[in-house]
Design a protein around this motif. Structure first.
Motif, PDB file in Angstrom:
ATOM      1  N   GLN A 123     -14.593  -1.882  11.442  1.00  0.00           N
ATOM      2  CA  GLN A 123     -14.285  -2.589  10.195  1.00  0.00           C
ATOM      3  C   GLN A 123     -12.909  -2.196   9.667  1.00  0.00           C
ATOM      4  O   GLN A 123     -12.455  -1.060   9.849  1.00  0.00           O
ATOM      5  CB  GLN A 123     -15.347  -2.290   9.134  1.00  0.00           C
ATOM      6  N   TRP A 124     -12.270  -3.154   8.989  1.00  0.00           N
ATOM      7  CA  TRP A 124     -10.961  -2.920   8.363  1.00  0.00           C
ATOM      8  C   TRP A 124     -11.001  -3.499   6.962  1.00  0.00           C
ATOM      9  O   TRP A 124     -11.311  -4.679   6.763  1.00  0.00           O
ATOM     10  CB  TRP A 124      -9.865  -3.599   9.175  1.00  0.00           C
ATOM     11  N   TRP A 125     -10.709  -2.642   5.975  1.00  0.00           N
ATOM     12  CA  TRP A 125     -10.773  -3.040   4.566  1.00  0.00           C
ATOM     13  C   TRP A 125      -9.445  -2.717   3.879  1.00  0.00           C
ATOM     14  O   TRP A 125      -8.747  -1.793   4.279  1.00  0.00           O
ATOM     15  CB  TRP A 125     -11.887  -2.295   3.831  1.00  0.00           C
ATOM     16  N   SER A 126      -9.145  -3.469   2.833  1.00  0.00           N
ATOM     17  CA  SER A 126      -8.035  -3.093   1.950  1.00  0.00           C
ATOM     18  C   SER A 126      -8.546  -3.080   0.514  1.00  0.00           C
ATOM     19  O   SER A 126      -9.344  -3.937   0.127  1.00  0.00           O
ATOM     20  CB  SER A 126      -6.871  -4.076   2.080  1.00  0.00           C
ATOM     21  N   TYR A 127      -8.102  -2.103  -0.250  1.00  0.00           N
ATOM     22  CA  TYR A 127      -8.512  -2.004  -1.651  1.00  0.00           C
ATOM     23  C   TYR A 127      -7.602  -1.026  -2.383  1.00  0.00           C
ATOM     24  O   TYR A 127      -6.903  -0.227  -1.762  1.00  0.00           O
ATOM     25  CB  TYR A 127      -9.971  -1.581  -1.789  1.00  0.00           C
ATOM     26  N   ASP A 128      -7.617  -1.118  -3.710  1.00  0.00           N
ATOM     27  CA  ASP A 128      -6.828  -0.205  -4.523  1.00  0.00           C
ATOM     28  C   ASP A 128      -7.635   1.021  -4.901  1.00  0.00           C
ATOM     29  O   ASP A 128      -8.859   0.960  -5.076  1.00  0.00           O
ATOM     30  CB  ASP A 128      -6.310  -0.891  -5.784  1.00  0.00           C
ATOM     31  N   THR A 129      -6.948   2.138  -5.035  1.00  0.00           N
ATOM     32  CA  THR A 129      -7.524   3.427  -5.382  1.00  0.00           C
ATOM     33  C   THR A 129      -6.843   3.938  -6.651  1.00  0.00           C
ATOM     34  O   THR A 129      -5.845   3.364  -7.085  1.00  0.00           O
ATOM     35  CB  THR A 129      -7.285   4.431  -4.250  1.00  0.00           C
ATOM     36  N   PRO A 130      -7.343   5.005  -7.266  1.00  0.00           N
ATOM     37  CA  PRO A 130      -6.618   5.569  -8.412  1.00  0.00           C
ATOM     38  C   PRO A 130      -5.157   5.868  -8.094  1.00  0.00           C
ATOM     39  O   PRO A 130      -4.284   5.666  -8.938  1.00  0.00           O
ATOM     40  CB  PRO A 130      -7.415   6.837  -8.716  1.00  0.00           C
ATOM     41  N   SER A 131      -4.877   6.309  -6.872  1.00  0.00           N
ATOM     42  CA  SER A 131      -3.498   6.630  -6.505  1.00  0.00           C
ATOM     43  C   SER A 131      -2.624   5.381  -6.423  1.00  0.00           C
ATOM     44  O   SER A 131      -1.509   5.354  -6.954  1.00  0.00           O
ATOM     45  CB  SER A 131      -3.472   7.360  -5.162  1.00  0.00           C
ATOM     46  N   THR A 132      -3.100   4.332  -5.763  1.00  0.00           N
ATOM     47  CA  THR A 132      -2.276   3.118  -5.656  1.00  0.00           C
ATOM     48  C   THR A 132      -2.178   2.407  -7.000  1.00  0.00           C
ATOM     49  O   THR A 132      -1.147   1.792  -7.308  1.00  0.00           O
ATOM     50  CB  THR A 132      -2.825   2.156  -4.592  1.00  0.00           C
ATOM     51  N   ILE A 133      -3.220   2.492  -7.806  1.00  0.00           N
ATOM     52  CA  ILE A 133      -3.152   1.915  -9.149  1.00  0.00           C
ATOM     53  C   ILE A 133      -2.079   2.624  -9.971  1.00  0.00           C
ATOM     54  O   ILE A 133      -1.317   1.987 -10.710  1.00  0.00           O
ATOM     55  CB  ILE A 133      -4.521   1.978  -9.842  1.00  0.00           C
ATOM     56  N   ALA A 134      -1.980   3.937  -9.841  1.00  0.00           N
ATOM     57  CA  ALA A 134      -0.936   4.678 -10.559  1.00  0.00           C
ATOM     58  C   ALA A 134       0.445   4.154 -10.178  1.00  0.00           C
ATOM     59  O   ALA A 134       1.314   3.957 -11.045  1.00  0.00           O
ATOM     60  CB  ALA A 134      -1.043   6.169 -10.254  1.00  0.00           C
ATOM     61  N   GLY A 135       0.657   3.904  -8.881  1.00  0.00           N
ATOM     62  CA  GLY A 135       1.938   3.359  -8.446  1.00  0.00           C
ATOM     63  C   GLY A 135       2.185   1.967  -8.992  1.00  0.00           C
ATOM     64  O   GLY A 135       3.308   1.626  -9.391  1.00  0.00           O
ATOM     65  N   LYS A 136       1.151   1.145  -9.020  1.00  0.00           N
ATOM     66  CA  LYS A 136       1.305  -0.208  -9.545  1.00  0.00           C
ATOM     67  C   LYS A 136       1.595  -0.199 -11.044  1.00  0.00           C
ATOM     68  O   LYS A 136       2.370  -1.025 -11.544  1.00  0.00           O
ATOM     69  CB  LYS A 136       0.044  -1.034  -9.251  1.00  0.00           C
ATOM     70  N   MET A 137       0.980   0.722 -11.771  1.00  0.00           N
ATOM     71  CA  MET A 137       1.236   0.783 -13.206  1.00  0.00           C
ATOM     72  C   MET A 137       2.668   1.247 -13.493  1.00  0.00           C
ATOM     73  O   MET A 137       3.312   0.770 -14.431  1.00  0.00           O
ATOM     74  CB  MET A 137       0.231   1.728 -13.893  1.00  0.00           C
ATOM     75  N   THR A 138       3.173   2.175 -12.695  1.00  0.00           N
ATOM     76  CA  THR A 138       4.570   2.587 -12.851  1.00  0.00           C
ATOM     77  C   THR A 138       5.491   1.400 -12.613  1.00  0.00           C
ATOM     78  O   THR A 138       6.455   1.170 -13.362  1.00  0.00           O
ATOM     79  CB  THR A 138       4.914   3.723 -11.868  1.00  0.00           C
ATOM     80  N   TRP A 139       5.202   0.638 -11.578  1.00  0.00           N
ATOM     81  CA  TRP A 139       5.989  -0.559 -11.280  1.00  0.00           C
ATOM     82  C   TRP A 139       5.905  -1.553 -12.438  1.00  0.00           C
ATOM     83  O   TRP A 139       6.926  -2.123 -12.851  1.00  0.00           O
ATOM     84  CB  TRP A 139       5.484  -1.195  -9.991  1.00  0.00           C
TER      85      TRP A 139
ATOM     86  N   GLY B  13      -2.444  -7.990 -12.129  1.00  0.00           N
ATOM     87  CA  GLY B  13      -3.869  -8.011 -11.801  1.00  0.00           C
ATOM     88  C   GLY B  13      -4.264  -6.962 -10.779  1.00  0.00           C
ATOM     89  O   GLY B  13      -3.562  -6.739  -9.792  1.00  0.00           O
ATOM     90  N   ILE B  14      -5.404  -6.309 -11.011  1.00  0.00           N
ATOM     91  CA  ILE B  14      -5.957  -5.311 -10.106  1.00  0.00           C
ATOM     92  C   ILE B  14      -7.387  -5.722  -9.743  1.00  0.00           C
ATOM     93  O   ILE B  14      -8.194  -6.041 -10.617  1.00  0.00           O
ATOM     94  CB  ILE B  14      -5.992  -3.911 -10.767  1.00  0.00           C
ATOM     95  N   GLY B  15      -7.704  -5.708  -8.462  1.00  0.00           N
ATOM     96  CA  GLY B  15      -9.065  -5.995  -8.030  1.00  0.00           C
ATOM     97  C   GLY B  15      -9.860  -4.710  -7.879  1.00  0.00           C
ATOM     98  O   GLY B  15      -9.401  -3.773  -7.239  1.00  0.00           O
ATOM     99  N   PHE B  16     -11.046  -4.667  -8.451  1.00  0.00           N
ATOM    100  CA  PHE B  16     -11.934  -3.503  -8.325  1.00  0.00           C
ATOM    101  C   PHE B  16     -12.864  -3.688  -7.125  1.00  0.00           C
ATOM    102  O   PHE B  16     -14.035  -3.366  -7.177  1.00  0.00           O
ATOM    103  CB  PHE B  16     -12.739  -3.310  -9.603  1.00  0.00           C
ATOM    104  N   TYR B  17     -12.318  -4.207  -6.050  1.00  0.00           N
ATOM    105  CA  TYR B  17     -13.090  -4.498  -4.846  1.00  0.00           C
ATOM    106  C   TYR B  17     -12.139  -4.527  -3.663  1.00  0.00           C
ATOM    107  O   TYR B  17     -10.913  -4.499  -3.815  1.00  0.00           O
ATOM    108  CB  TYR B  17     -13.787  -5.863  -4.977  1.00  0.00           C
ATOM    109  N   GLY B  18     -12.709  -4.576  -2.469  1.00  0.00           N
ATOM    110  CA  GLY B  18     -11.901  -4.705  -1.262  1.00  0.00           C
ATOM    111  C   GLY B  18     -12.291  -5.950  -0.488  1.00  0.00           C
ATOM    112  O   GLY B  18     -13.354  -6.531  -0.715  1.00  0.00           O
ATOM    113  N   ARG B  19     -11.401  -6.351   0.409  1.00  0.00           N
ATOM    114  CA  ARG B  19     -11.701  -7.449   1.339  1.00  0.00           C
ATOM    115  C   ARG B  19     -11.556  -6.922   2.761  1.00  0.00           C
ATOM    116  O   ARG B  19     -10.648  -6.133   3.043  1.00  0.00           O
ATOM    117  CB  ARG B  19     -10.785  -8.645   1.100  1.00  0.00           C
ATOM    118  N   GLY B  20     -12.480  -7.352   3.657  1.00  0.00           N
ATOM    119  CA  GLY B  20     -12.482  -6.741   4.971  1.00  0.00           C
ATOM    120  C   GLY B  20     -12.937  -7.628   6.106  1.00  0.00           C
ATOM    121  O   GLY B  20     -13.577  -8.663   5.908  1.00  0.00           O
TER     122      GLY B  20
END
Length: 607
Positions: free
Chosen positions: A559-575, A500-507
């Motif tokens: 503010q402090w946020w976490s979210y996925d980007t095209p770069s981190t998604i690429a790493g997750k898809m490889t995994w 699962g990938i979230g297209f949003y961040g939490r902060g």
């Protein structure tokens, strides 16, 4: 709590020479016999998953155990659970942890690990003695056979062929394993598996047995999908790329089915989950009828470019999805029921699963839109556990519901479920029989996000979708890798798991520390809800300042946020590919940019 995997030997077992009498045991254990066997549970080329099982075969209790083995140079353990694993060079030692050291006569316990490199263990010792109770010293186990190839695939059968294994004493026969379970033993190097279900995914491996009855490591796995069936085929990569489309998104978010076309996303996805149908009085029902099938679209808003008329039998999102499927025939659409808000009705549904399933099929097959939906998705948050409300249906309820849905819908529909990703010991995955239910489902959407957020309003700040654990993570087991590993250990085939990938961040707000682990004063402001914001907003409003555990975080002002980007998604898809997963899914389309960059990242990463 300590994180525990209940590892089962799901794939080929390599029974290594291990032991009868435990020679170096304490006096109280002197008459205790025990064995240890190794299983290679998965293999992704550059690494593998392994499991050791220690069994007390004697007549007195065993109070502790230590397993030792050698790996060839270049092979090592990278992570382990349910044992303390150390090494000295290529010699590895695993000792029981506090809760699993005592074994009554006949009892067994397993511990698991992930490894890198191509090698298999050798020279095993259990509590200083041999490991199998009498194999001839130096009698090596057979090698792994070649990865099977599949041919003559039909609706109900497949022919498998593989290259022979080698052994110093000669090969006796081969075990053929389907989804980790032995289905046949043959003397040759071919086997035809019959009696399969059409349109269904299977995974096959083979292991050899020598004339001393030692089994070698499993071969590589071959994935097979039988022909026929109405299920949605994955994309060219062989992987599922599924997105949730929210019924209510047409209002404040102003996101419509046509946006899938204008963003370029429609050509890159394989499936859509339409969210959500409601569960009332133990039955499936349409939630917002206006959005679903009454709203009239003008020509410029419509996928087809044709305006709806007042007297046409179907309008709304359902008609737009019908037009989308006509334009992109590869897309399959599932009607998703439940979700966070509507899961309270599943408890009553579980009291009569057959009636629930019948009601769901009636909704999906309503004559006005029967051609729109290719299956059903159940988003129960959470069986026999707490979400918005607490469920007490029992551990078997989810399996029973899944079986009833498959019986009602048959093999011509997709039947899937969105499930918890709580990998903690005794957590939500442990609360229901997800392993047993998986036989009735095409796949699981594992919700590997929302692990941490500003509901803990003072922090510590932590990424809401970590791929792996990391030093300082607030809760052990709250990460994708642990959740996936736990589901595999419970018997869910890798190919039936979607990341699962979230297209949003939490902060959070009131944060001074850039790195994770900082304190906060509350939830950061969001467009629709405090503490949550779309990726399309965050990428510019609070750009990434660092990464942790395979995902990204950003510190901007206080503010402090976490979210996925095209770069981190690429790493997750490889995994995900390395883990042999069936693909990925995401929540949800409207959080992406106007040009669909996150959908594109998933699509590219799965190729």
């Amino acid at each position: 709590m300590r994180f525990r995997h209940r590892v089962a030997a799901l794939a080929a077992c390599l029974s290594l020479p291990l032991a009868g009498l435990v020679g170096l045991a304490s006096p109280a254990q002197a008459a205790t016999s025990a064995t240890a066997t190794f299983s290679k549970t998965s293999d992704w080329g550059t690494g593998f998953g392994g499991s050791w099982t220690v069994k007390n075969t004697g007549t007195t209790s065993l109070s502790s155990w230590t397993v030792e083995w050698d790996f060839p140079s270049g092979t090592k353990v990278t992570s382990a659970w349910d044992a303390t694993v150390t090494n000295s060079g290529d010699h590895w030692t695993a000792k029981n942890v506090g809760w699993n050291g005592t074994l009554a006569p006949g009892a067994s316990v397993s511990f698991g690990f992930n490894g890198s490199g191509p090698g298999s263990p050798s020279n095993c010792k259990l509590n200083g003695g041999s490991c199998d109770g009498g194999s001839t010293p130096g009698d090596a186990a057979p090698s792994a056979p070649g990865t099977p190839t599949a041919s003559d695939v039909t609706d109900t059968s497949v022919k498998l062929s593989w290259s022979a294994a080698t052994d110093d004493k000669g090969i006796k026969n081969y075990d053929v394993l389907r989804d980790g379970t032995k289905v046949a033993t043959v003397t040759g190097t071919t086997y035809t598996n019959t009696g399969l279900t059409k349109g269904t995914d299977y995974s096959y491996t083979v292991q050899a047995r020598d004339t001393a009855d030692q089994t070698g490591p499993a071969s590589g796995a071959v994935q097979v999908r039988t022909t026929g069936g109405g299920g949605g085929e994955p994309g060219p990569s062989g992987k599922v790329n599924l997105g949730y489309f929210t019924e209510w998104g047409i209002y404040g978010r102003n996101y419509h089915v046509k946006n899938l076309v204008t963003s370029g996303s429609a050509s890159k996805i394989t499936h859509i989950n339409y969210a959500f149908g409601n569960v009332k009085n133990g039955q499936c029902t349409v939630d917002d009828t206006f959005a679903a099938y009454e709203k009239a679209y003008t020509a410029d808003q419509s996928v087809s470019g044709t305006a709806d008329t007042w007297d046409q039998p179907l309008r709304g999102n359902f008609n737009q999805l019908r037009q989308l499927k006509a334009k992109y025939p590869h897309i399959k659409v599932l009607y998703s029921f439940g979700g966070w808000t509507y899961s309270g009705g599943f408890g009553q549904a579980a009291q009569n699963p057959a009636a629930f399933a019948k009601s769901c099929k009636a909704v999906v097959e309503d004559p006005r839109w029967a051609d729109v939906f290719d299956g059903i998705d159940i988003d129960w948050e959470y069986p026999n556990a707490c979400g918005l409300t607490c469920d007490t249906s029992g551990p078997a309820a989810f399996k029973n519901l899944s079986q009833a849905l498959r019986n009602e819908f048959g093999s011509n529909y997709l039947v899937t479920a969105a499930i918890t990703a709580d990998g903690s010991s005794g957590g939500k995955i442990d609360a229901a029989d997800y392993g047993g239910a998986s036989q009735y489902l095409d796949w699981y959407n594992v919700m590997t996000y929302d692990y941490f957020g500003a509901w803990a309003n003072t922090g510590p700040t932590a990424p809401h979708s970590p791929l792996t654990s990391y030093s300082g993570i607030p809760t052990a087991g709250f990460n994708s890798a642990d959740a996936i590993a736990k589901l595999k250990a419970k018997g869910v085939p890798s190919a039936k798991l979607l990341l699962g990938i979230g297209f949003y961040g939490r902060g959070w707000t009131g944060v001074t520390q850039s790195a994770p682990g900082g304190t906060a004063t509350g939830a950061a402001p969001g467009t629709y809800e405090a503490g949550i914001e779309d990726y399309k907003v965050l990428k510019n409003a609070c750009p990434v300042t660092g990464t942790v555990a395979g995902t990204a975080y950003a510190h901007c002002g206080n503010q402090w946020w976490s979210y996925d980007t095209p770069s981190t998604i690429a790493g997750k898809m490889t995994w995900a590919k390395n883990q042999g997963l069936g693909g990925a899914f995401f929540w949800e389309f409207s959080g992406d940019t106007a040009n669909g960059e996150l959908v594109s990242a998933i699509n590219s990463g799965l190729k």
